[in-house]
Design an enzyme around this catalytic site. Structure first.
Site, PDB file in Angstrom:
ATOM      1  N   CYS B  37       0.830  -1.198   0.000  1.00 50.78           N
ATOM      2  CA  CYS B  37       0.000   0.000   0.000  1.00 50.78           C
ATOM      3  C   CYS B  37       0.870   1.256   0.000  1.00 50.78           C
ATOM      4  CB  CYS B  37      -0.917   0.033   1.212  1.00 50.78           C
ATOM      5  SG  CYS B  37      -2.018  -1.377   1.293  1.00 50.78           S
ATOM      6  N   CYS B 107      -3.420   8.408   5.825  1.00 49.92           N
ATOM      7  CA  CYS B 107      -2.179   8.510   6.618  1.00 49.92           C
ATOM      8  C   CYS B 107      -2.510   8.741   8.090  1.00 49.92           C
ATOM      9  CB  CYS B 107      -1.313   9.668   6.126  1.00 49.92           C
ATOM     10  SG  CYS B 107      -0.757   9.480   4.431  1.00 49.92           S
TER      11      CYS B 107
END
Lengths: 404, 139
Positions: B37, B107
């Site tokens: 990812c 994030c």
């Protein structure tokens, strides 16, 4: 040294000042429509377009009549593939291409599939090269066209066009090529290479944006494409629309400069590229992507393991304009489909930088790039948990990652 | 895409990069994300056994600038907090602090997951039951 430094010349190149100079009069005094047949303004424009057509044709060994001016290579790719599909529908509906083509080819092929065509997408080898035996095996009696890029935009790998065209000819199949990255950088000759249709664009070879050409063979065989835009029947009926005269004039000049200075440009960029590459490959766990020999002189694509591409760019892009194989900046988190198609693991595909040099690149710029990339890679590795694990001898493939 | 000043600052001067002894009973480690990812975050806390407060926090992150900045902010916030307070840190606080654009919200989610995972690791090591964590689906 002036900052920032531009090393993303596969995306676009600066216009050569000599190109701009040739274009300027065609915006103001010589502004005529090349299709105006009844006055001097039109004649001047037409003459300029004819001259540019010769300059463009000369670069690729074509006849000027075989050059169809377009808005760029995306239009050229669309016109070639959709135009062939329509024109040759009675002969067959099968196309062969590769998984590492530019999106302008891949997405056009997707549309052709929706419209009832069959498309075979060939995988390439680890070094980006096409396996010719696989290509030949994919040809069926229904195949009308093979679409293979001349050189890859991300890794610079150059395909053996002569061998590919020999196979196409043997089976009576047309060969179409997206040659955006190759034309102007390495010798391209449509007759020697046996290419039937070829799309390319000015802005990758020091010309202006918004203008390109589709080469359409007129002899052995005579190729025709169905127009994809209706209108005044310009460009031998294949591409309607008032010609972009200043753009075409600039494109012509850019082609002439590339033809005359190709050897010198290639020697210059490959010397600097090799220096850049030699220095960067000294970094631990750096991997070169693509074929080391069969490639464009100005391109290098390197992965730095255990460092993420976008994070790496962030440390560099204040000083140096570069592109990463990682498409993390877009909404998708997918790494480059080209690098994935080479069989690179996600770790390497997410960690790549693409360097594209130009005739204007200078040695001190390369030195600065090397220093900054090295410094940033080392800094990010110091904060990378993957690097720490690698250094401890942990096999990262054995870890069960929490997918998120 | 332009980065916010705060993301740039944390990227250029990340706080609390490092490694704590993951074998220590006082240390909780959270490793979240996956290389495929493009983000892997390791966040560690060291808990003062007497007071139950986090006396040190360290991180190492493989990822983009926003992922590095999110972990850096998280470790700053963790230091001095009690475990109970730390568990309430929400990813949207990080989004706000760093002015993260929508494509970078994952994030902050990763940072929140890392905090919770580190706390759970500490709890398990010290014989406490694991906390049930709600899944945050972002993509």
């Amino acid at each position: 040294m002036e900052l920032p430094i531009y090393l993303d010349n596969n995306a676009t190149t600066p216009c050569d000042p000599r190109v701009v100079e040739t274009m300027v009069p065609f915006f103001t005094s010589n502004f005529g429509n090349a299709a105006s047949r009844n006055h001097s303004f039109g004649w001047t424009a037409e003459e300029a377009v004819d001259y540019a057509r010769e300059q463009v044709a000369a670069l690729i060994g074509a006849n000027p009549k075989e050059i169809i001016f377009t808005s760029g290579a995306t239009e050229g790719d669309n016109l070639a593939l959709k135009g062939v599909a329509e024109m040759y529908a009675a002969k067959g509906n099968h196309f062969i291409t590769t998984t590492v083509e530019h999106k302008a080819v891949l997405d056009t092929c997707k549309v052709l599939e929706k419209e009832g065509c069959d498309v075979t997408y060939l995988e390439v080898e680890r070094d980006g090269m096409l396996d010719l035996a696989k290509l030949e095996a994919a040809i069926t009696p229904k195949t009308v066209c093979i679409a293979v890029m001349y050189a890859n935009n991300e890794i610079g790998t150059v395909n053996p066009m002569k061998e590919i065209s020999a196979i196409a000819k043997k089976h009576g199949v047309l060969l179409m090529s997206d040659a955006v990255q190759a034309v102007g950088k390495i010798p391209v000759d449509v007759n020697e290479d046996g290419i039937d249709l070829m799309a390319f664009t000015a802005h990758k070879m020091y010309g202006p944006k918004g203008v390109g050409a589709l080469y359409v063979r007129r002899k052995n065989p005579r190729v025709k494409v169905t127009a994809q835009m209706d209108g005044g029947g310009h460009e031998r009926g294949m591409r309607s629309g008032t010609l972009n005269v200043p753009g075409i004039v600039g494109f012509g000049k850019a082609c002439e400069l590339c033809r005359l200075e190709m050897e010198q440009d290639a020697a210059h960029t490959s010397k600097l590229r090799d220096k850049l590459e030699t220095e960067l490959m000294k970094i631990e766990e750096a991997y070169l992507n693509g074929h080391k020999e069969n490639r464009l002189p100005h391109v290098s694509n390197i992965s730095f393991k255990h460092v993420e591409g976008e994070g790496l760019l962030m440390g560099i892009n204040k000083d140096i304009a570069l592109s990463s194989g990682s498409a993390c900046t877009s909404a998708s988190l997918e790494p480059s489909y080209v690098l994935k198609a080479l069989g690179l693991g996600d770790d390497l595909a997410h960690s790549s930088l693409r360097f594209g040099l130009s005739r204007f690149t200078k040695e001190d710029q390369i030195d600065h790039a090397v220093e900054l990339v090295r410094k940033t890679v080392l800094k990010l590795r110091d904060m990378s948990p993957l690097w720490e694990m690698y250094k401890e001898g942990i096999d990262l493939d054995t870890i069960e990652w929490a997918e998120h | 895409m332009a980065y916010s000043e705060k993301v740039l600052d944390h990227y250029n001067n990340p706080k609390n990069v490092g490694t704590l002894d993951k074998e220590s009973k006082a240390v909780g480690t959270g490793l979240v994300g996956a290389p495929e990812c493009g983000d892997v975050m390791r966040l560690q806390i060291e808990v003062d056994e007497a007071t139950g407060t986090i006396k040190d926090a360290k991180f190492k992150t493989f990822g983009c600038g926003s992922a590095i900045a999110s972990s850096s902010v998280a470790t700053e916030w963790l230091k001095g907090k009690s475990i109970d307070d730390a568990i309430t840190i929400d990813n949207m606080d990080i989004v706000e602090e760093l002015s993260l654009p929508p494509v970078k919200i994952h994030c902050s989610v990763l940072a929140e997951d890392a905090i919770k995972s580190a706390i759970n690791d500490y709890r398990v090591k010290n014989g406490l039951p694991e906390l049930e964590l709600e899944e945050k689906i972002v993509h």
